[in-house]
Each structure stands twice: as structure tokens, then as C-alpha cells.
Motif scaffolding. Structure first.
Motif, PDB file in Angstrom:
ATOM      1  N   VAL A  20       0.828  -1.205   0.000  1.00 42.50           N
ATOM      2  CA  VAL A  20       0.000   0.000   0.000  1.00 42.50           C
ATOM      3  C   VAL A  20       0.864   1.257   0.000  1.00 42.50           C
ATOM      4  CG1 VAL A  20      -1.656   1.342   1.349  1.00 42.50           C
ATOM      5  CG2 VAL A  20      -1.978  -1.117   1.080  1.00 42.50           C
ATOM      6  N   VAL A  21       1.889   1.274   0.856  1.00 40.92           N
ATOM      7  CA  VAL A  21       2.776   2.438   0.929  1.00 40.92           C
ATOM      8  C   VAL A  21       3.486   2.653  -0.402  1.00 40.92           C
ATOM      9  CG1 VAL A  21       4.856   3.357   2.025  1.00 40.92           C
ATOM     10  CG2 VAL A  21       3.089   2.286   3.425  1.00 40.92           C
ATOM     11  N   ALA A  22       3.926   1.578  -1.026  1.00 46.15           N
ATOM     12  CA  ALA A  22       4.610   1.691  -2.317  1.00 46.15           C
ATOM     13  C   ALA A  22       3.679   2.254  -3.386  1.00 46.15           C
ATOM     14  CB  ALA A  22       5.156   0.331  -2.739  1.00 46.15           C
ATOM     15  N   LEU A  23       2.435   1.766  -3.404  1.00 48.52           N
ATOM     16  CA  LEU A  23       1.479   2.253  -4.398  1.00 48.52           C
ATOM     17  C   LEU A  23       1.159   3.728  -4.186  1.00 48.52           C
ATOM     18  CD1 LEU A  23      -0.499   1.716  -6.721  1.00 48.52           C
ATOM     19  CD2 LEU A  23      -2.186   1.008  -5.024  1.00 48.52           C
ATOM     20  N   LEU A  24       0.905   4.119  -2.939  1.00 53.01           N
ATOM     21  CA  LEU A  24       0.591   5.511  -2.645  1.00 53.01           C
ATOM     22  C   LEU A  24       1.777   6.423  -2.952  1.00 53.01           C
ATOM     23  CD1 LEU A  24      -1.381   5.169   0.717  1.00 53.01           C
ATOM     24  CD2 LEU A  24      -2.297   5.435  -1.592  1.00 53.01           C
ATOM     25  N   SER A  25       2.970   5.952  -2.650  1.00 50.35           N
ATOM     26  CA  SER A  25       4.168   6.743  -2.933  1.00 50.35           C
ATOM     27  C   SER A  25       4.363   6.915  -4.434  1.00 50.35           C
ATOM     28  CB  SER A  25       5.404   6.070  -2.323  1.00 50.35           C
ATOM     29  OG  SER A  25       5.274   5.956  -0.923  1.00 50.35           O
ATOM     30  N   ALA A  26       4.113   5.849  -5.196  1.00 59.12           N
ATOM     31  CA  ALA A  26       4.241   5.940  -6.649  1.00 59.12           C
ATOM     32  C   ALA A  26       3.225   6.912  -7.231  1.00 59.12           C
ATOM     33  CB  ALA A  26       4.061   4.549  -7.265  1.00 59.12           C
ATOM     34  N   ALA A  27       1.992   6.882  -6.708  1.00 56.45           N
ATOM     35  CA  ALA A  27       0.973   7.813  -7.187  1.00 56.45           C
ATOM     36  C   ALA A  27       1.324   9.252  -6.844  1.00 56.45           C
ATOM     37  CB  ALA A  27      -0.389   7.438  -6.588  1.00 56.45           C
ATOM     38  N   GLU A  28       1.860   9.479  -5.644  1.00 56.46           N
ATOM     39  CA  GLU A  28       2.281  10.827  -5.238  1.00 56.46           C
ATOM     40  C   GLU A  28       3.417  11.326  -6.135  1.00 56.46           C
ATOM     41  OE1 GLU A  28       2.469  14.271  -2.639  1.00 56.46           O
ATOM     42  OE2 GLU A  28       0.982  12.667  -2.839  1.00 56.46           O
ATOM     43  N   ALA A  29       4.386  10.451  -6.390  1.00 56.30           N
ATOM     44  CA  ALA A  29       5.520  10.844  -7.226  1.00 56.30           C
ATOM     45  C   ALA A  29       5.076  11.141  -8.656  1.00 56.30           C
ATOM     46  CB  ALA A  29       6.573   9.737  -7.219  1.00 56.30           C
ATOM     47  N   ALA A  30       4.164  10.318  -9.182  1.00 55.32           N
ATOM     48  CA  ALA A  30       3.681  10.537 -10.541  1.00 55.32           C
ATOM     49  C   ALA A  30       2.984  11.887 -10.674  1.00 55.32           C
ATOM     50  CB  ALA A  30       2.739   9.409 -10.939  1.00 55.32           C
ATOM     51  N   GLY A  31       2.228  12.272  -9.646  1.00 54.59           N
ATOM     52  CA  GLY A  31       1.555  13.569  -9.680  1.00 54.59           C
ATOM     53  C   GLY A  31       2.526  14.728  -9.589  1.00 54.59           C
ATOM     54  N   ARG A  32       3.487  14.633  -8.716  1.00 51.44           N
ATOM     55  CA  ARG A  32       4.448  15.728  -8.528  1.00 51.44           C
ATOM     56  C   ARG A  32       5.403  15.872  -9.716  1.00 51.44           C
ATOM     57  NH1 ARG A  32       4.096  18.167  -3.803  1.00 51.44           N
ATOM     58  NH2 ARG A  32       3.020  17.115  -2.071  1.00 51.44           N
ATOM     59  N   LEU A  33       5.674  14.777 -10.412  1.00 48.86           N
ATOM     60  CA  LEU A  33       6.553  14.833 -11.577  1.00 48.86           C
ATOM     61  C   LEU A  33       5.809  15.196 -12.855  1.00 48.86           C
ATOM     62  CD1 LEU A  33       8.764  11.667 -10.897  1.00 48.86           C
ATOM     63  CD2 LEU A  33       9.424  14.074 -10.635  1.00 48.86           C
ATOM     64  N   GLY A  34       4.503  15.361 -12.760  1.00 48.04           N
ATOM     65  CA  GLY A  34       3.711  15.741 -13.912  1.00 48.04           C
ATOM     66  C   GLY A  34       3.374  14.598 -14.846  1.00 48.04           C
TER      67      GLY A  34
END
Length: 265
Positions: A20-34
């Protein structure tokens, strides 16, 4: 130290948290990186903050209570209907053979598809929710009960008959205890279906209250999408918690069955 770390990684709970943490972190990173649009997909951190804020919102908590109340009533009604019916069908083969075509016809019908029809049949929103849950959640309990009765040791039943016990006594003393773990699994599956149908009914019937109604009304809010996703997060958490409670209960009540089958869920 390495041994303890390896044991921790073997734990389903730890692995689940890591996933769960990995998925949420990946989604956060994808949003911040555009890589994804934050207009269409809000940042994970933003959604989690909004979800935390809803925990202090009395109106939203009232909606959660409405959803949970309808879910509980619907599930209780389902157990009260499906378990006796399953015991009847599993104990009397001619009745099962007669009703099998009807069951196989009704079971594949998408549960959400009956909500508009049920809206015309039930004026009360709670009655509507309970009726839809009853229809959708009956099948896993019914099928599991019938299947569980087929797995009862025939030698145990024949032994009781030899000692003069009647059909009801055999059912009560042997068949029902042996079938109970299967019924519990069916109830756990039905609980998840009931929650889905409770929220779906609230989404499709106006003024029903609950999490589904909150999601619909949030669309008109300036922070609509963020609030909607946060409410969906809460719906997922409710499902996770209820499933965890049922799994815990099964493991505690039916330890003998878990030990014999090696089941982990």
C-alpha cells in the motif's frame, strides 16, 4: 537482525502495508513529476489530508453511520434468509433440483441493475437498501451452505442414524457444526458485497444519505473531486476493517477448521 527482518517480510500484514505504501508513494511521485494530471487525479497526500479532515466532520460521520446501519441490517436479513434456505436445499435434494434453475437464472443478474426496479417497489430508502443487499448478498451464503453440507462426513451422519437420531438431530449435531466454517466464509464474502450495494444504492437513489449520497453532493462543492476521492478512501477503509473483523472471527471461532485445512484467509 536479518532473521527478524525476514520473518517480518513473511508476514501478510507487513507485506500488505509495504504494498500500500509503495502504491501511494508511486501515485504521489507521478503527480508531482507531472506524469499524471493532478486536476483529474489529486495528489495522494492531498486526498489523505482531506480524508483525515472528514473524520472530524459530523455530517460525514452521520453519513458513515447511515451506510453502516443499512449494511448491518441488510447483512442480518441476508443471514436470516440465506442460511435456513441453504440448509433446506442442501438437506433435501429434490427441492434443490427444483429450485436450481431459478437460482442459476437469478444469480448472474448484476445486482446494481435491479436498483432502479427496487426503487419503484420500496418507498423507504432503508427498505430499498436492505432489499437490494438481501438480493445481492444471498448467493455466496446460500451456495457456501449447500456446498458445506455436501462436505459433511457421511459416516458421522450414518452413525447418529444408527443410534436412532432423527434428521433434525443429525442436522443439528453433525451437519450444522461441520458446515459452519463454510457459512462463515459465505457471510464474509456477503459482507463485502453488502457494503458495495449499500453505497451503490445511495449513489443511485437521491436523498438516501450515506457515503454514496455524500459523494454525489460533493460534486457541487468547489473541492468536489478531492472530497469524492476522500470519501471513496473511507469506503475502502470500511471494507478493509469489516473484512478484517470477519477473518479474525473465523480464525478464533473455527481454529480446528483452519488447522485442518491450512487456510490463512
Amino acid at each position: 537482525m536479518r532473521l527478524n527482518a525476514r520473518r517480518a517480510l513473511d508476514s501478510p500484514l507487513v507485506c500488505g502495508v509495504i504494498g500500500v505504501v509503495a502504491l501511494l508513494s508511486a501515485a504521489e511521485a507521478a503527480g508531482r513529476l507531472g506524469l499524471i494530471s493532478t486536476v483529474q487525479f489529486p495528489l495522494t497526500s492531498t486526498v489523505l489530508l482531506e480524508a483525515a479532515g472528514l473524520a472530524a466532520d459530523p455530517a460525514f460521520l452521520a453519513d458513515v453511520a447511515t451506510t453502516f446501519g443499512g449494511w448491518a441490517l441488510g447483512l442480518l436479513a441476508t443471514v436470516a434468509v440465506a442460511v435456513p434456505l441453504g440448509l433446506l436445499l442442501g438437506s433435501v435434494p429434490p427441492i434443490e433440483a427444483a429450485l436450481r434453475p431459478v437460482i442459476e437464472f437469478l444469480r448472474p443478474i448484476p445486482s446494481v441493475a435491479i436498483i432502479p426496479l427496487a426503487t419503484f417497489m420500496f418507498s423507504g430508502r432503508l427498505d430499498l437498501k436492505v432489499a437490494v443487499i438481501l438480493y445481492a448478498s444471498t448467493w455466496p451464503i446460500l451456495i457456501n451452505t449447500v456446498y458445506g453440507l455436501r462436505e459433511v462426513d457421511p459416516v458421522a451422519k450414518e452413525t447418529l442414524r444408527t443410534f436412532g437420531f432423527g434428521p433434525l438431530s443429525v442436522l443439528w449435531r453433525v451437519s450444522l457444526p461441520s458446515t459452519a466454517p463454510f457459512i462463515a466464509t459465505g457471510v464474509r464474502v456477503a459482507a463485502a458485497i453488502a457494503l458495495i450495494l449499500a453505497i451503490s444504492t445511495e449513489l443511485l437513489s437521491s436523498g438516501a444519505g450515506g457515503i454514496g449520497n455524500f459523494i454525489v453532493l460533493a460534486e457541487s462543492s468547489p473541492e468536489g473531486l478531492r472530497m469524492q476521492v476522500a470519501a471513496i478512501v473511507w469506503a475502502g477503509l470500511l471494507g478493509l476493517v469489516t473484512n478484517g473483523v470477519f477473518v479474525w472471527g473465523e480464525r478464533r471461532i473455527f481454529r480446528w477448521h483452519t488447522a485442518r485445512t491450512g487456510a490463512t484467509q
